[in-house]
Write an enzyme that holds these catalytic residues in place. Structure first.
Site, PDB file in Angstrom:
ATOM      1  N   SER A 141      36.019  42.034  39.958  1.00  0.00           N
ATOM      2  CA  SER A 141      37.139  41.344  40.590  1.00  0.00           C
ATOM      3  C   SER A 141      38.269  42.280  40.996  1.00  0.00           C
ATOM      4  CB  SER A 141      37.707  40.286  39.634  1.00  0.00           C
ATOM      5  OG  SER A 141      38.294  40.919  38.501  1.00  0.00           O
ATOM      6  N   GLY A 143      40.061  43.589  38.510  1.00  0.00           N
ATOM      7  CA  GLY A 143      40.842  43.578  37.283  1.00  0.00           C
ATOM      8  C   GLY A 143      40.265  44.508  36.238  1.00  0.00           C
ATOM      9  N   ASP A 145      39.311  43.865  33.085  1.00  0.00           N
ATOM     10  CA  ASP A 145      38.238  43.351  32.234  1.00  0.00           C
ATOM     11  C   ASP A 145      36.857  43.584  32.852  1.00  0.00           C
ATOM     12  OD1 ASP A 145      40.160  42.436  30.439  1.00  0.00           O
ATOM     13  OD2 ASP A 145      40.318  40.498  31.427  1.00  0.00           O
ATOM     14  N   CYS A 233      34.041  26.886  39.126  1.00  0.00           N
ATOM     15  CA  CYS A 233      33.763  28.149  39.796  1.00  0.00           C
ATOM     16  C   CYS A 233      32.714  28.942  39.024  1.00  0.00           C
ATOM     17  CB  CYS A 233      35.050  28.961  39.934  1.00  0.00           C
ATOM     18  SG  CYS A 233      34.827  30.567  40.723  1.00  0.00           S
ATOM     19  N   CYS A 345      42.035  29.694  40.574  1.00  0.00           N
ATOM     20  CA  CYS A 345      41.349  30.798  41.226  1.00  0.00           C
ATOM     21  C   CYS A 345      41.392  30.733  42.740  1.00  0.00           C
ATOM     22  CB  CYS A 345      39.902  30.855  40.739  1.00  0.00           C
ATOM     23  SG  CYS A 345      39.019  29.295  40.819  1.00  0.00           S
TER      24      CYS A 345
END
Length: 578
Positions: A141, A143, A145, A233, A345
């Site tokens: 993404s 990010g 994580d 999602c 999201c």
């Protein structure tokens, strides 16, 4: 080297062209035929961007430094480029491998690592390190994580490919034409992949995302319910439509799809896929809570199926957030200090109220005090409000809380005594179950999940009041016996993402399609459409959807004279008061 520099320069020029084109939507472009709408204007910018990328790809030879694909992987990559050339070009637009210092400008606050990252057995325990090396598709993404998940899987010896899912909507660009919502995310994802020398593909899933998530959410909101699009999602897009896309474009290539979710999997043969005594007797994969209770995301994954779990990997599931940040810094990841994303999201930078107004419009109605029936004010549409809401009502004399909605009469009910004892919110109806194992948890002869709650029925039957205490859940209350049973139950329930779990009882209806939940404490935010997620200890069993309560139809709506006078004075079309 010269060819490589030219390719990077061409890519930078194309990216700059996109930013300039998006920023220049006034003047000549707005007057151009066919460019009258935000959608058309952005579509033109996007087509120009990909045209520039194709030109640079045609003119320059492949730059060095790219990890060569071989065998089936090369054939699959070739077929992908033929099927969707613009996205293939974008995915490979910045192929040069770099070092951590090359990305200092991406995040100036990121400190230089003092100790290099060394993968230990404990850190890699959720990466199936004892398994034969696998090809893993990693959802990236941008990010920290998901970037650490990619790093750990690579360190465990697996062959990883990163995928960025494109799910933005052109019509939502109206407020920020000078930047793309996904531009920063994709830039960070590309920088991480360059550092790790991992290929990156961009997958267009806008249409499936709309059909499977957004349209459903809009429909639920229009009915006065509170949907959870992030949950849908995961089950319908990230681990649904994307896996279908993989099966079509890379058939048989990937053994796992991985993400940066805070959750863990227990596989047959051991807790994390190795030898051990915790194997499921039925050979099922279990979804269990992560090592960081505050960040745990099993709530968002409770709508997954057993078939989906079997092919998934959650590499960071056992690690706390602080350790993930530390790994990112020591590994030199350019996004090590990037803030976590927040909010729904699909909204990006669009406010929820703006999104709802865009798709549902306004439907003015009455705001009514539930205790007195007095009309206190007017709302723009009941879908703008949710149970427990305090701010945004625009009323004086509060604080006021939203305590109910009547979609049929278009009324929003409010109260000042939201936490009063006669407004208990510890029991509710639930349905639309999804059990991760494929089967409902074991229940007693009286229908209680895992057998917790039978004693309460015995107590109610002998209390001598002649009432059916099962009906107490219809108004949010529960008998003392049922609350006592819930307080010692080993069945747990979450009604939203976060640390808070309630002990509870779940009594199934005879047909098993619905049931009644009693919590061991009040929850002040229960709303129809939300998911209730159930746990046996730390294992996530699955989820159900909270059902509507009966609207308070016995409330006779009275008009507050002050409110009515104020509304008349503000209505230009109303005759003057006599």
């Amino acid at each position: 080297p010269i060819a490589a520099m030219a390719a990077v320069a061409a890519t930078s020029s194309a990216a700059a062209a996109l930013r300039c084109a998006v920023a220049s939507t006034s003047g000549r472009r707005r007057r151009a035929a066919g460019d009258a709408t935000p959608s058309a204007r952005f579509g033109r910018c996007r087509r120009r961007f990909f045209a520039l990328l194709r030109e640079s790809d045609d003119d320059d030879p492949p730059p060095p430094g790219r990890r060569a694909a071989s065998g089936a992987a090369a054939e699959a990559a070739s077929s992908d480029e033929e099927a969707d050339a613009p996205f293939a070009v974008l995915a490979n637009a910045t192929p040069l491998a770099t070092t951590p210092k090359d990305h200092d400008d991406d995040d100036a606050t990121s400190p230089a690592p003092t100790t290099p990252f060394v993968a230990t057995a404990d850190v890699l325990r959720f990466c199936e390190p004892d398994a034969r090396p696998m090809k893993v598709a990693v959802l990236l993404s941008g990010g920290v994580d998901s970037s650490v998940a990619l790093t750990l899987l690579q360190a465990a010896g697996h062959d990883v490919t990163a995928f960025y899912l494109q799910i933005w909507f052109q019509e939502d660009f109206r407020n920020y034409w000078d930047q793309c919502p996904w531009e920063d995310d994709l830039s960070e994802a590309r920088a991480v992949c360059d550092l790790l020398r991992v290929p990156l593909e961009v997958v267009p899933l806008t249409r499936p995302y709309w059909d499977l998530v957004v349209s459903h959410s809009v429909e639920e909101i229009s009915r006065g319910r509170t949907p959870n699009p992030d949950m849908l999602c995961n089950s319908r897009v990230k681990f649904g439509a994307f896996r279908e896309w993989l099966a079509e474009t890379h058939p048989g290539r990937f053994a796992r799809v991985a993400s940066g979710h805070y959750a863990a999997l227990e596989r047959p043969g051991g807790p994390f896929g190795g030898a051990g005594d915790d194997a499921d007797a039925d050979g099922k994969v279990k979804l269990v809570m992560s090592g960081d209770a505050h960040k745990d995301q099993t709530y968002f994954l409770a709508a997954l199926s057993q078939a989906q779990l079997e092919g998934l990997s959650f590499p960071i599931g056992g690690l706390p957030k602080a350790e993930i940040r530390d790994i990112a810094r020591r590994a030199g990841l350019p996004n090590a200090n990037r803030k976590d994303s927040q909010g729904i999201c699909f909204l990006g930078k669009v406010k929820f109220s703006e999104f709802v107004a865009e798709h549902l419009g306004e439907r003015p109605g009455k705001i009514v005090e539930i205790e007195t029936g007095l009309e206190i004010g007017e709302h723009r549409g009941f879908w703008f409000h949710t149970i427990g809401q305090r701010s945004g009502l625009g009323l004086s004399g509060g604080p006021w809380y939203v305590c109910g909605k009547d979609a049929k009469r278009n009324i929003v009910f409010i109260t000042k005594d939201y936490y009063a004892g006669d407004k208990e919110r510890r029991a509710f109806r639930v349905g639309e179950f999804n059990w991760i194992s494929g089967e409902a948890p074991a229940k007693s002869a009286r229908g209680y999940a895992l057998g917790f709650g039978d004693d309460a029925d015995d107590a109610d039957a002998n209390d001598g009041d002649g009432d059916d205490d099962d009906d107490a859940a219809d108004d949010g209350g529960a008998s003392e016996a049922h609350v006592a049973a819930a307080s010692i139950s080993e069945l747990y329930c979450k009604v939203r993402h976060g640390e808070r779990r309630y002990r509870c009882t779940l009594k199934f209806d005879p047909d098993g399609e619905g049931g009644r939940v009693v919590l061991d404490a009040n929850d002040q935010g229960l709303a129809a459409g939300q998911f209730a997620v159930f746990y046996d200890g730390r294992e996530c069993l699955g989820s159900g959807v909270i059902a509507e309560r009966a609207a308070p139809i016995d409330v006779k709506v009275l008009v507050d004279p002050k409110s009515a006078a104020k509304r008349r004075s503000s209505d230009n079309s109303a005759p003057p008061a006599r």
